[in-house]
Design a protein around this motif. Structure first.
Motif, PDB file in Angstrom:
ATOM      1  N   ASP A  42      -2.097 -31.217  -6.195  1.00  0.00           N
ATOM      2  CA  ASP A  42      -1.517 -32.233  -7.080  1.00  0.00           C
ATOM      3  C   ASP A  42      -2.296 -33.542  -6.999  1.00  0.00           C
ATOM      4  OD1 ASP A  42       0.407 -30.425  -7.808  1.00  0.00           O
ATOM      5  OD2 ASP A  42       2.005 -31.305  -6.581  1.00  0.00           O
ATOM      6  N   THR A  43      -2.710 -33.905  -5.797  1.00  0.00           N
ATOM      7  CA  THR A  43      -3.485 -35.139  -5.628  1.00  0.00           C
ATOM      8  C   THR A  43      -4.813 -35.046  -6.364  1.00  0.00           C
ATOM      9  OG1 THR A  43      -2.482 -35.611  -3.468  1.00  0.00           O
ATOM     10  CG2 THR A  43      -4.597 -36.656  -3.947  1.00  0.00           C
ATOM     11  N   ALA A  44      -5.473 -33.887  -6.254  1.00  0.00           N
ATOM     12  CA  ALA A  44      -6.755 -33.707  -6.936  1.00  0.00           C
ATOM     13  C   ALA A  44      -6.583 -33.778  -8.454  1.00  0.00           C
ATOM     14  CB  ALA A  44      -7.368 -32.366  -6.546  1.00  0.00           C
ATOM     15  N   VAL A  45      -5.545 -33.142  -8.959  1.00  0.00           N
ATOM     16  CA  VAL A  45      -5.294 -33.184 -10.403  1.00  0.00           C
ATOM     17  C   VAL A  45      -5.056 -34.615 -10.862  1.00  0.00           C
ATOM     18  CG1 VAL A  45      -3.659 -32.529 -12.212  1.00  0.00           C
ATOM     19  CG2 VAL A  45      -4.438 -30.816 -10.564  1.00  0.00           C
ATOM     20  N   GLU A  46      -4.284 -35.375 -10.094  1.00  0.00           N
ATOM     21  CA  GLU A  46      -4.018 -36.767 -10.450  1.00  0.00           C
ATOM     22  C   GLU A  46      -5.307 -37.584 -10.485  1.00  0.00           C
ATOM     23  OE1 GLU A  46      -1.186 -38.176  -7.641  1.00  0.00           O
ATOM     24  OE2 GLU A  46       0.442 -36.893  -8.380  1.00  0.00           O
ATOM     25  N   LYS A  47      -6.170 -37.395  -9.489  1.00  0.00           N
ATOM     26  CA  LYS A  47      -7.435 -38.132  -9.451  1.00  0.00           C
ATOM     27  C   LYS A  47      -8.333 -37.748 -10.626  1.00  0.00           C
ATOM     28  CE  LYS A  47      -7.707 -38.833  -4.429  1.00  0.00           C
ATOM     29  NZ  LYS A  47      -8.461 -38.491  -3.195  1.00  0.00           N
ATOM     30  N   LEU A  48      -8.386 -36.473 -10.914  1.00  0.00           N
ATOM     31  CA  LEU A  48      -9.224 -36.020 -12.026  1.00  0.00           C
ATOM     32  C   LEU A  48      -8.720 -36.560 -13.353  1.00  0.00           C
ATOM     33  CD1 LEU A  48      -9.752 -32.351 -10.839  1.00  0.00           C
ATOM     34  CD2 LEU A  48     -11.568 -34.037 -11.154  1.00  0.00           C
ATOM     35  N   ARG A  49      -7.416 -36.520 -13.541  1.00  0.00           N
ATOM     36  CA  ARG A  49      -6.835 -37.043 -14.784  1.00  0.00           C
ATOM     37  C   ARG A  49      -7.075 -38.543 -14.918  1.00  0.00           C
ATOM     38  NH1 ARG A  49      -0.956 -33.908 -14.842  1.00  0.00           N
ATOM     39  NH2 ARG A  49      -1.735 -31.880 -15.588  1.00  0.00           N
ATOM     40  N   ALA A  50      -6.968 -39.252 -13.797  1.00  0.00           N
ATOM     41  CA  ALA A  50      -7.202 -40.703 -13.824  1.00  0.00           C
ATOM     42  C   ALA A  50      -8.627 -41.026 -14.222  1.00  0.00           C
ATOM     43  CB  ALA A  50      -6.885 -41.301 -12.451  1.00  0.00           C
ATOM     44  N   ALA A  51      -9.545 -40.104 -13.921  1.00  0.00           N
ATOM     45  CA  ALA A  51     -10.961 -40.301 -14.264  1.00  0.00           C
ATOM     46  C   ALA A  51     -11.305 -39.738 -15.637  1.00  0.00           C
ATOM     47  CB  ALA A  51     -11.847 -39.653 -13.206  1.00  0.00           C
ATOM     48  N   GLY A  52     -10.311 -39.199 -16.337  1.00  0.00           N
ATOM     49  CA  GLY A  52     -10.536 -38.732 -17.700  1.00  0.00           C
ATOM     50  C   GLY A  52     -10.678 -37.245 -17.871  1.00  0.00           C
ATOM     51  N   THR A  53     -10.566 -36.469 -16.788  1.00  0.00           N
ATOM     52  CA  THR A  53     -10.679 -35.012 -16.897  1.00  0.00           C
ATOM     53  C   THR A  53      -9.351 -34.411 -17.331  1.00  0.00           C
ATOM     54  OG1 THR A  53     -12.430 -34.785 -15.244  1.00  0.00           O
ATOM     55  CG2 THR A  53     -11.025 -32.879 -15.591  1.00  0.00           C
ATOM     56  N   ASP A  54      -9.414 -33.473 -18.241  1.00  0.00           N
ATOM     57  CA  ASP A  54      -8.221 -32.748 -18.688  1.00  0.00           C
ATOM     58  C   ASP A  54      -7.963 -31.630 -17.676  1.00  0.00           C
ATOM     59  OD1 ASP A  54      -6.178 -31.510 -20.002  1.00  0.00           O
ATOM     60  OD2 ASP A  54      -7.293 -31.052 -21.832  1.00  0.00           O
ATOM     61  N   ALA A  55      -7.303 -31.981 -16.579  1.00  0.00           N
ATOM     62  CA  ALA A  55      -7.118 -31.066 -15.454  1.00  0.00           C
ATOM     63  C   ALA A  55      -5.677 -30.577 -15.367  1.00  0.00           C
ATOM     64  CB  ALA A  55      -7.515 -31.746 -14.155  1.00  0.00           C
ATOM     65  N   PHE A  56      -5.518 -29.373 -14.822  1.00  0.00           N
ATOM     66  CA  PHE A  56      -4.186 -28.841 -14.544  1.00  0.00           C
ATOM     67  C   PHE A  56      -4.254 -28.014 -13.260  1.00  0.00           C
ATOM     68  CE2 PHE A  56      -6.330 -25.687 -17.094  1.00  0.00           C
ATOM     69  CZ  PHE A  56      -5.910 -24.447 -16.610  1.00  0.00           C
ATOM     70  N   GLY A  57      -3.159 -28.001 -12.528  1.00  0.00           N
ATOM     71  CA  GLY A  57      -3.126 -27.304 -11.264  1.00  0.00           C
ATOM     72  C   GLY A  57      -2.892 -25.815 -11.409  1.00  0.00           C
ATOM     73  N   VAL A  58      -3.555 -25.045 -10.567  1.00  0.00           N
ATOM     74  CA  VAL A  58      -3.376 -23.594 -10.530  1.00  0.00           C
ATOM     75  C   VAL A  58      -3.110 -23.186  -9.084  1.00  0.00           C
ATOM     76  CG1 VAL A  58      -4.394 -21.344 -10.996  1.00  0.00           C
ATOM     77  CG2 VAL A  58      -4.958 -23.283 -12.476  1.00  0.00           C
ATOM     78  N   PRO A  59      -1.865 -22.895  -8.726  1.00  0.00           N
ATOM     79  CA  PRO A  59      -1.597 -22.410  -7.371  1.00  0.00           C
ATOM     80  C   PRO A  59      -2.386 -21.127  -7.133  1.00  0.00           C
ATOM     81  CG  PRO A  59       0.444 -22.997  -8.503  1.00  0.00           C
ATOM     82  CD  PRO A  59      -0.635 -23.023  -9.538  1.00  0.00           C
ATOM     83  N   LEU A  60      -3.222 -21.128  -6.093  1.00  0.00           N
ATOM     84  CA  LEU A  60      -4.093 -19.977  -5.888  1.00  0.00           C
ATOM     85  C   LEU A  60      -4.535 -19.855  -4.440  1.00  0.00           C
ATOM     86  CD1 LEU A  60      -5.765 -17.602  -6.913  1.00  0.00           C
ATOM     87  CD2 LEU A  60      -7.522 -19.223  -7.647  1.00  0.00           C
ATOM     88  N   ASP A  61      -4.119 -18.760  -3.823  1.00  0.00           N
ATOM     89  CA  ASP A  61      -4.613 -18.362  -2.506  1.00  0.00           C
ATOM     90  C   ASP A  61      -5.518 -17.166  -2.752  1.00  0.00           C
ATOM     91  OD1 ASP A  61      -5.116 -17.392   0.006  1.00  0.00           O
ATOM     92  OD2 ASP A  61      -3.018 -17.344   0.656  1.00  0.00           O
ATOM     93  N   VAL A  62      -6.829 -17.346  -2.591  1.00  0.00           N
ATOM     94  CA  VAL A  62      -7.779 -16.281  -2.943  1.00  0.00           C
ATOM     95  C   VAL A  62      -7.643 -15.065  -2.041  1.00  0.00           C
ATOM     96  CG1 VAL A  62      -9.396 -17.979  -3.863  1.00  0.00           C
ATOM     97  CG2 VAL A  62      -9.676 -17.148  -1.502  1.00  0.00           C
ATOM     98  N   ALA A  63      -6.921 -15.198  -0.936  1.00  0.00           N
ATOM     99  CA  ALA A  63      -6.734 -14.082  -0.016  1.00  0.00           C
ATOM    100  C   ALA A  63      -5.474 -13.284  -0.312  1.00  0.00           C
ATOM    101  CB  ALA A  63      -6.692 -14.590   1.428  1.00  0.00           C
ATOM    102  N   ASP A  64      -4.827 -13.565  -1.443  1.00  0.00           N
ATOM    103  CA  ASP A  64      -3.558 -12.918  -1.759  1.00  0.00           C
ATOM    104  C   ASP A  64      -3.591 -12.317  -3.167  1.00  0.00           C
ATOM    105  OD1 ASP A  64      -0.573 -13.437  -3.040  1.00  0.00           O
ATOM    106  OD2 ASP A  64      -0.499 -12.728  -0.969  1.00  0.00           O
ATOM    107  N   ASP A  65      -3.346 -11.015  -3.254  1.00  0.00           N
ATOM    108  CA  ASP A  65      -3.396 -10.324  -4.546  1.00  0.00           C
ATOM    109  C   ASP A  65      -2.405 -10.894  -5.551  1.00  0.00           C
ATOM    110  OD1 ASP A  65      -5.325  -8.613  -3.547  1.00  0.00           O
ATOM    111  OD2 ASP A  65      -3.936  -6.960  -3.158  1.00  0.00           O
TER     112      ASP A  65
END
Length: 241
Positions: A42-65
């Motif tokens: 969430d923090t990363a998405v907020e920072k990216l959006r503040a800088a003008g990036t059209d960002a959205f969060g994706v919950p993702l654990d790459v070790a979990d099917d």
């Protein structure tokens, strides 16, 4: 598929992954920030959006099917498709990792994230990528995974973190196999080396900034039709396998 280019970057809450997301966002792309930690995501998405990036969060654990499958479903439902996948999430594992002392459990953990995680997420996202006009897959690797460089006299590849090094060699082999299977589909699949970058993964001992480390991913994510596939690249060009 929407007209806006859609990308997913795994491990995008910090370091090189964050800068890849920021770089793709600067192109006007919509970027999914893949990360397992909700607060950091969430923090990363907020920072990216503040800088003008059209960002959205994706919950993702790459070790979990189930997590990978849910991420693909979220992207399909929220943005309607996917054009570019950057497999950036990686771990180094517990040190030391000399071949004679490394705990086999450490090797399993590192391969689970750095290799099997890439396969897991890629396979979950492939149905979406097949619907793109310019699909690209970028696997963030490392020159330490090059068997050629490892065995060339006079080249110092630094310490020998067996699990991490072997995982990147393994990942490069997987990249080649995906490129062969997907030949003719328009999906370009390549490995990229960011160089020795100062992030928490390297203990901030690198000589390159995360933004510099992200550059090769941006290049490979924006390859034109007919561009290379099944290759291994850094900012200087091809890296030997």
């Amino acid at each position: 598929m929407t007209e806006q280019t859609i990308a997913l970057v795994t491990g995008a809450n910090k370091g090189i992954g964050f800068e890849i997301a920021a770089g793709l966002g600067s192109l006007g792309w919509r970027v999914g920030v893949g990360a397992r930690d909700r607060r950091r995501r969430d923090t990363a998405v907020e920072k990216l959006r503040a800088a003008g990036t059209d960002a959205f969060g994706v919950p993702l654990d790459v070790a979990d099917d189930a997590s990978a499958a849910a991420a693909a479903e979220l992207i399909a439902d929220r943005v309607g498709g996917l054009d570019v996948l950057v497999n950036n999430a990686a771990i180094t594992g517990v040190m030391p990792q000399t071949p004679s002392t490394v705990d086999p459990a450490t090797v399993r953990d590192v391969v689970e994230t750095n290799v099997i995680g890439v396969i897991r997420v890629t396979n979950a996202m492939l149905p979406l990528l097949h619907g793109s006009a310019s699909p690209r897959i970028v696997n963030m690797s490392s020159s330490v995974g090059s068997l050629t460089l490892q065995t060339t006299p006079g080249i110092d590849m630094g310490p020998i973190p067996t699990a991490y090094v072997a995982s990147k060699t393994f990942l490069n082999a997987v990249t080649v196999q995906y490129a062969k299977e997907l030949s003719g589909t328009g999906i370009l699949v390549n490995s990229g080396c960011p160089g020795f970058t100062a992030t928490d993964l390297t203990g901030f001992r690198g000589v390159r900034t995360p933004q510099q480390g992200a550059a090769i991913a941006l290049h490979l994510a924006t390859l034109p039709a007919g561009g290379p596939t099944g290759g291994f690249f850094d900012d200087g060009g091809s890296v030997p396998w």
